[in-house]
Motif scaffolding. Structure first.
Motif, mmCIF file in Angstrom:
data_model
loop_
_atom_site.group_PDB
_atom_site.id
_atom_site.type_symbol
_atom_site.label_atom_id
_atom_site.label_comp_id
_atom_site.label_asym_id
_atom_site.label_seq_id
_atom_site.Cartn_x
_atom_site.Cartn_y
_atom_site.Cartn_z
ATOM 1 N N GLU A 206 0.822 -1.208 0.000
ATOM 2 C CA GLU A 206 0.000 0.000 0.000
ATOM 3 C C GLU A 206 0.856 1.258 0.000
ATOM 4 N N LYS B 153 -0.384 7.165 -7.403
ATOM 5 C CA LYS B 153 -1.169 8.399 -7.295
ATOM 6 C C LYS B 153 -0.285 9.618 -7.589
ATOM 7 N N THR C 43 -8.838 -1.531 -6.101
ATOM 8 C CA THR C 43 -8.720 -0.125 -5.701
ATOM 9 C C THR C 43 -8.216 -0.033 -4.268
ATOM 10 N N SER D 31 -7.485 2.437 -1.021
ATOM 11 C CA SER D 31 -7.758 3.721 -0.400
ATOM 12 C C SER D 31 -6.503 4.188 0.327
ATOM 13 N N GLU E 151 -7.213 9.843 -0.840
ATOM 14 C CA GLU E 151 -7.698 9.517 -2.172
ATOM 15 C C GLU E 151 -7.541 8.018 -2.401
ATOM 16 N N SER E 152 -7.915 7.549 -3.561
ATOM 17 C CA SER E 152 -7.753 6.137 -3.891
ATOM 18 C C SER E 152 -6.984 5.986 -5.172
ATOM 19 N N ARG F 75 -6.106 2.998 -8.387
ATOM 20 C CA ARG F 75 -6.472 1.709 -8.992
ATOM 21 C C ARG F 75 -5.194 0.964 -9.407
#
Length: 456
Positions: free
Chosen positions: A388, A395, A440, A442, A449-450, A452
């Motif tokens: 993560e 992003k 997706t 988070s 934001e998220s 993909r």
């Protein structure tokens, strides 16, 4: 006797009607042949018939002028240099004829702009005459000049100033007007592009029509960026502090009660960072005394910042942004505020103001790039697992991509930044091992934001 007169007049009228009908039929026949050839791109055959229609049937159809423009442009492209001026003059004449016979179906502003550009490209008339043609078009309709014509308009003015035929102040005034118009067109284009990019980033497929629009937006933004760069280069050293300070200092005592003059001077000195000269202080204080405004508040913010009083500077900058009506200037103020919050490590606040900058000026790619960099710096703090945390770089890359697409002038830096972030994000093997393809994620902390995960 009366009967003979009536019969005579009737004969004349019938004869005139017959002649008119014959003329109309001849126009229709010539037009049919000309349009058919032109439609098939057989311009050599269409040319003499189009010329005949212009002479004998000028009001027959606007199509004559539409095909005539296409044919003459083709001849102009193919003609040797010695013949271009004559063809260009005929094309200018055709534009004027269209405006004369079909005014309701012709944009006078665009026609005047086309004529001005033709004069310049074909070297028709003096520099003054060429400039006056552009000036006429722009003053009649400031939307009539495209990016290329706006540059030519400014270029000719600078040439006249170099020749001693225009004042330096004229150049500065024109620069403000021309760049404002370019930024207006640029922002409209960037706004359209941003909507399509958001759709893409959400994983939606663009239609063929939308893809064409997206490509057109990106092409136009590159043109705007190139033209703005050329205009700034042409302005060159004319707009540095060494020229501005003496130019405005000599008029200060006479103009210190003129609010509009103080605003223009304040804005230009501020834009060129001539803020350490005593003139800037005098102008800012005089302006704030006469009319507290966005410009004066911004200048006082700069003064507070130069003195090291960051809190006071932010207070003035916020006031300036709220009062500022010009979107581009407001964006620059928000950007400056955001930078101060970023330097303090207050990324959430900084992003809020970078977003305000983009809202005011959709083509403000540097704001997107700053958000990308803040997200990239926060990767280790904004995820629960190693995957993560590394996904945060996707992003960051998205924002860097958008920065380069809305502002082609920074595309090189933006593309390199995006590539670097994608290199730090999970790779195919990581995605496969964690079974995350297409999912997706988070993102927590200040980002909120998220992102993909790419499909394998």
């Amino acid at each position: 006797m009366k009967t003979k007169v009536i019969l005579f007049l009737s004969g004349v009228l019938l004869g005139t009607g017959a002649l008119q009908a014959q003329a109309n039929q001849e126009c229709a026949t010539t037009a049919s042949l000309a349009y058919s050839d032109a439609k098939a791109n057989n311009y050599d055959a269409a040319y003499p018939r189009i010329q005949q229609l212009r002479k004998d049937c000028p009001s027959y159809s606007i199509v004559t002028y539409q095909y005539g423009e296409r044919i003459l442009k083709d001849r102009l492209d193919k003609a040797p240099d010695g013949e271009k001026a004559a063809i260009a003059e005929d094309l200018m004449k055709l534009y004027k004829e269209r405006l004369q016979y079909f005014p309701a179906k012709t944009d006078a502003g665009e026609i005047n702009a086309d004529i001005a550009q033709l004069m310049y490209d074909a070297k028709i008339g003096t520099t003054e005459e060429q400039f006056e043609a552009f000036d006429k078009a722009f003053k009649a309709d400031d939307n009539s000049l495209n990016a290329k014509s706006l540059y030519t308009y400014f270029y000719l003015l600078v040439e006249l100033q170099d020749a001693g035929k225009k004042d330096l102040q004229d150049v500065f005034d024109s620069y403000d007007v021309v760049t404002a118009k370019l930024e207006e067109q640029e922002n409209e284009t960037a706004e359209g592009l941003a909507k399509l990019l958001e759709k893409q980033e959400a994983g939606e497929q663009l239609t063929d029509k939308e893809q064409k629009r997206l490509n057109a937006y990106e092409t136009n933004l590159k043109a705007y960026s190139a033209v703005k760069g050329s205009i700034n280069a042409k302005l060159g050293q004319r707009a540095d502090c060494d020229n501005l300070i003496p130019l405005y200092s000599k008029d200060f005592d006479a103009k210190k009660g003129d609010t509009e003059w103080l605003k223009r001077v304040n804005s230009r000195l501020s834009a060129k960072d001539c803020t350490e000269d005593p003139l800037f202080v005098k102008v800012s204080e005089a302006l704030h005394k006469l009319e507290p405004s966005a410009s004066s508040a911004y200048s006082l913010g700069q003064l507070a910042e130069s003195e090291g009083n960051q809190a006071k500077a932010l207070q003035y900058y916020n006031q300036a942004a709220e009062l500022q009506k010009d979107p581009s200037t407001r964006a620059n103020i928000y950007y400056r505020i955001a930078n101060q919050y970023k330097e303090k490590g207050q990324f959430g606040q900084a992003r809020n103001f970078y977003r305000k900058a983009v809202d005011a000026k959709p083509s403000f790619g540097r704001a997107y790039l700053q958000i990308a960099n803040m997200i990239g710096q926060s990767a280790n703090n904004c995820g629960n697992t190693a995957f993560e945390k590394r996904a945060v770089y996707w992003k960051a890359a998205e924002y860097a991509d958008r920065a380069g697409r809305v502002d082609p002038s920074i595309s090189g830096t933006a593309n390199e930044t995006a590539a670097a972030y994608r290199g730090r994000a999970p790779q195919k093997s990581d995605i496969f091992q964690n079974d995350m393809q297409g999912k997706t994620i988070s993102i927590g902390c200040w980002i909120g934001e998220s992102v993909r995960v790419p499909n394998l």
